[in-house]
Scaffold this active site. Structure first.
Site, short mmCIF file in Angstrom:
data_model
loop_
_atom_site.label_atom_id
_atom_site.label_comp_id
_atom_site.label_asym_id
_atom_site.label_seq_id
_atom_site.Cartn_x
_atom_site.Cartn_y
_atom_site.Cartn_z
CG HIS A 24 -10.44 -29.89 20.26
ND1 HIS A 24 -11.86 -30.60 20.99
CD2 HIS A 24 -10.84 -29.37 19.38
CE1 HIS A 24 -12.85 -29.84 20.22
NE2 HIS A 24 -12.29 -29.38 19.09
CE1 TYR A 43 -11.75 -22.91 15.54
CE2 TYR A 43 -11.53 -24.90 13.96
CZ TYR A 43 -12.30 -24.31 14.91
OH TYR A 43 -13.52 -24.67 15.23
CD1 TRP A 78 -14.97 -32.00 15.01
CD2 TRP A 78 -13.41 -33.63 15.82
NE1 TRP A 78 -14.39 -31.79 16.04
CE2 TRP A 78 -13.39 -32.74 16.32
CE3 TRP A 78 -12.54 -34.75 15.64
CZ2 TRP A 78 -12.31 -32.74 17.64
CZ3 TRP A 78 -11.64 -34.89 16.53
CH2 TRP A 78 -11.58 -33.83 17.81
CD1 TRP A 79 -18.64 -30.78 13.31
CD2 TRP A 79 -20.41 -30.99 11.89
NE1 TRP A 79 -18.52 -29.95 12.50
CE2 TRP A 79 -19.37 -29.70 11.67
CE3 TRP A 79 -21.43 -31.22 11.12
CZ2 TRP A 79 -19.69 -29.12 10.50
CZ3 TRP A 79 -21.49 -30.36 9.95
CH2 TRP A 79 -20.81 -29.21 9.65
#
Length: 107
Positions: A24, A43, A78-79
């Site tokens: 991240h 976020y 990304w997942w």
């Protein structure tokens, strides 16, 4: 129209906190742009170290194609990239548990 605030919980696998944080910290610019294009402008993800539970809160502006975000190729990549670190659905989307609001203070 005011922002929509969404809160949810996700779950890390054992021993991956450092890798999760590093990934991240190095968020892909194209993913950041996809989030912005979906109306997300704030976020945050918080970690409960004792349970490895992640608590996410995001703010999104109305009128953006937020519902299309899971269909974006960068989101799918990304997942797939994060799947080894988290509990996921069969399509590698992180398992998410919605957290209903029970209190809000706006001073």
């Amino acid at each position: 129209m005011s922002d929509e605030i969404l809160a949810f919980k996700m779950q890390l696998k054992p021993g991956v906190v450092a890798a999760y944080k590093q990934r991240h910290d190095e968020l892909w610019p194209e993913l950041a742009e996809a989030l912005r294009s979906a109306g997300i402008h704030d976020y945050s993800i918080f970690l409960d170290e004792s349970t490895r539970s992640l608590f996410a809160v995001l703010k999104r502006r109305p009128g953006y194609p937020f519902e299309q975000l899971p269909l974006q190729p960068v989101m799918r990549r990304w997942w797939d990239y994060m799947a080894p670190l988290m509990e996921v659905e069969p399509d590698n989307q992180p398992k998410q548990w919605a957290l209903p609001s029970v209190f809000h203070f706006a001073g």
